[in-house]
Write a protein that holds these residues in place. Structure first.
Motif, short mmCIF file in Angstrom:
data_model
loop_
_atom_site.label_atom_id
_atom_site.label_comp_id
_atom_site.label_asym_id
_atom_site.label_seq_id
_atom_site.Cartn_x
_atom_site.Cartn_y
_atom_site.Cartn_z
N PHE A 25 0.72 -1.29 0.12
CA PHE A 25 0.02 -0.20 -0.08
C PHE A 25 0.98 1.22 -0.01
N ILE A 26 0.42 2.45 -0.71
CA ILE A 26 0.95 3.71 -0.36
C ILE A 26 0.08 4.68 0.16
N GLU A 27 0.53 5.78 0.80
CA GLU A 27 -0.09 6.72 1.26
C GLU A 27 -0.88 7.56 -0.02
N ASP A 28 -2.11 8.19 0.25
CA ASP A 28 -2.78 8.77 -1.03
C ASP A 28 -2.29 10.16 -0.89
N GLU A 29 -1.88 10.52 -2.07
CA GLU A 29 -1.44 12.09 -2.34
C GLU A 29 -2.53 12.85 -2.35
N LEU A 30 -2.42 13.98 -1.63
CA LEU A 30 -3.63 14.86 -1.56
C LEU A 30 -3.69 15.80 -2.99
N GLY A 31 -4.71 15.58 -3.88
CA GLY A 31 -4.71 16.40 -5.00
C GLY A 31 -5.25 17.80 -4.84
N LEU A 32 -5.30 18.72 -5.94
CA LEU A 32 -5.68 19.81 -6.02
C LEU A 32 -7.17 19.86 -5.74
N GLU A 36 -9.10 23.45 -0.42
CA GLU A 36 -9.14 24.62 -0.87
C GLU A 36 -7.72 25.39 -0.23
N TYR A 37 -7.28 26.50 -1.15
CA TYR A 37 -6.32 27.24 -0.87
C TYR A 37 -6.35 28.73 -1.21
N SER A 38 -5.19 29.10 -0.65
CA SER A 38 -5.09 30.86 -0.93
C SER A 38 -3.66 30.81 -1.39
N LEU A 39 -3.42 31.56 -2.56
CA LEU A 39 -2.10 31.88 -3.09
C LEU A 39 -1.43 33.05 -2.30
N LEU A 40 -0.23 32.60 -2.18
CA LEU A 40 0.64 33.76 -1.18
C LEU A 40 1.75 34.20 -2.33
N THR A 41 2.40 35.17 -1.43
CA THR A 41 3.63 35.86 -2.31
C THR A 41 4.59 34.88 -2.62
N GLY A 42 5.46 35.09 -3.35
CA GLY A 42 6.69 34.29 -3.89
C GLY A 42 6.45 32.70 -4.48
N SER A 43 5.18 32.72 -5.20
CA SER A 43 4.88 31.32 -5.65
C SER A 43 4.82 30.56 -4.45
N THR A 44 4.07 30.81 -3.37
CA THR A 44 3.55 29.76 -2.46
C THR A 44 2.38 29.77 -2.26
N THR A 48 -5.99 25.85 3.14
CA THR A 48 -7.06 26.32 4.20
C THR A 48 -8.09 25.43 4.54
N THR A 49 -8.27 24.42 3.35
CA THR A 49 -9.38 23.42 3.93
C THR A 49 -8.94 22.05 3.12
N CYS A 50 -9.21 20.98 3.93
CA CYS A 50 -9.17 19.87 3.27
C CYS A 50 -10.67 19.19 3.23
N LYS A 51 -11.03 19.35 1.62
CA LYS A 51 -12.31 18.82 1.36
C LYS A 51 -12.54 17.19 1.44
N ASN A 52 -11.64 16.68 1.18
CA ASN A 52 -11.67 14.87 1.31
C ASN A 52 -10.95 14.42 2.49
N LYS A 53 -12.09 14.10 3.24
CA LYS A 53 -11.54 13.46 4.59
C LYS A 53 -11.90 12.01 4.76
N PHE A 54 -11.39 11.28 3.70
CA PHE A 54 -11.69 9.87 3.85
C PHE A 54 -10.76 8.89 3.99
N ILE A 76 -0.45 25.16 6.06
CA ILE A 76 -1.59 24.27 6.23
C ILE A 76 -2.47 24.43 7.66
N GLY A 77 -3.70 24.37 6.92
CA GLY A 77 -4.75 24.51 7.96
C GLY A 77 -6.18 23.78 7.37
N GLY A 78 -7.11 23.45 8.18
CA GLY A 78 -8.29 23.03 7.83
C GLY A 78 -8.52 21.56 7.60
N PHE A 79 -7.42 20.68 8.48
CA PHE A 79 -7.79 19.27 8.59
C PHE A 79 -8.62 18.70 9.76
#
Length: 268
Positions: A25-32, A36-44, A48-54, A76-79
């Motif tokens: 088994f492998i960990e499931d990588e969290l997809g886009l 939910e996210y906020s774009l910050l300065t400097g390409s970061t 803000t929210t994890c929508k898939n909590k299964f 990272i937040g919203g988990f």
């Protein structure tokens, strides 16, 4: 986890008598699409929210590609309230957590904090009832208020030199046993280690000022409320009284009992 196959591969393994195959088994990588996210300065960006909590095991990648441009995950937040989550792999690019980032992840068992994180936010991992292992790096300077409070199974924490503040209720009602407070800690907040029935010893490491005197940290009068503990401190009884009076920091101990307070110079 996602199933990826068997080891050894059945199609490549001659069957001779009893042959064991192990599921991989492998960990499931969290997809886009999962966030939910906020774009910050400097390409970061900040999640803000994890929508898939299964999924029970999740890996957060170092970066996402949005509109053909790469953005590094730095916050990272919203988990919170992710009850199924047992294991989380955080990105190396992470710098900070949002408030309540993993609060009430009631199945989370372990977490390793990446090197670039300097502050653990308020309630970041509070009420993670199954949490037993936390790996901190040497760059963490602040453990926020109620950060690990009510993590009832957290029995061990390796606090690293460089840590400066342990804020109020940071480890309230955990299962910590023996704790070593690094020499760099200058503040221990109210109930930071309160309500811990399992505490054995708390050892304060020695910090010397430039003039060679021992710096006594600021310890809240109720930092160890209702905890039973033996203190190993690198200062004298006279220095203790001058700084704290006859305070036991709220612990269920007798200040006059030498068993509860070991005033030694040997904790450096």
């Amino acid at each position: 986890y996602s199933f990826v196959g068997w080891e050894p591969k059945p199609e490549e393994t001659p069957i001779k008598g009893e042959t064991s195959f192990h599921a991989q088994f492998i960990e499931d990588e969290l997809g886009l699409a999962d966030i939910e996210y906020s774009l910050l300065t400097g390409s970061t960006l900040a999640i803000t929210t994890c929508k898939n909590k299964f999924n029970d095991a999740v890996k957060i990648p170092n970066k996402y590609v949005i509109g053909g441009k790469e953005y590094a995950v730095t916050s990272i937040g919203g988990f919170n309230d992710y009850a199924a989550l047992e294991l989380i792999t955080l990105p190396d690019t992470l710098i900070s957590f949002g408030t309540n980032a993993f609060n009430m992840c009631t199945s989370l068992r372990e977490v390793s904090i990446p090197n670039r994180v300097s502050e653990l936010s308020q309630d970041a991992f509070s009420r993670c009832y199954e949490l037993t292992k936390v790996t901190l790096q040497g760059n963490v300077t602040v453990i926020g208020a109620t950060c690990f409070s009510w993590c009832y199974k957290l029995a061990d924490i390796n606090l690293k030199e460089g840590l400066a503040e342990i804020r109020s209720y940071a480890f309230y009602q955990t299962a910590l046993k023996d704790v070593v407070i690094p020499s760099t800690v200058h503040t221990v907040g109210e109930n930071a280690f309160g309500g811990i029935n399992t505490l054995g010893t708390v050892t304060f490491k020695k910090y010397l000022n430039e003039n060679g005197t021992i710096r006594l940290p600021d310890i809240h009068a109720k930092a160890f409320t209702d905890s039973v503990v033996t203190f190993n401190v690198p200062w004298t009884k006279e220095e203790h009284i001058a700084k704290y009076g006859e305070s036991t920091f709220g612990a269920k101990v007798n200040f006059a009992d030498a068993f509860n307070f070991n005033y030694t110079e040997g904790t450096n």
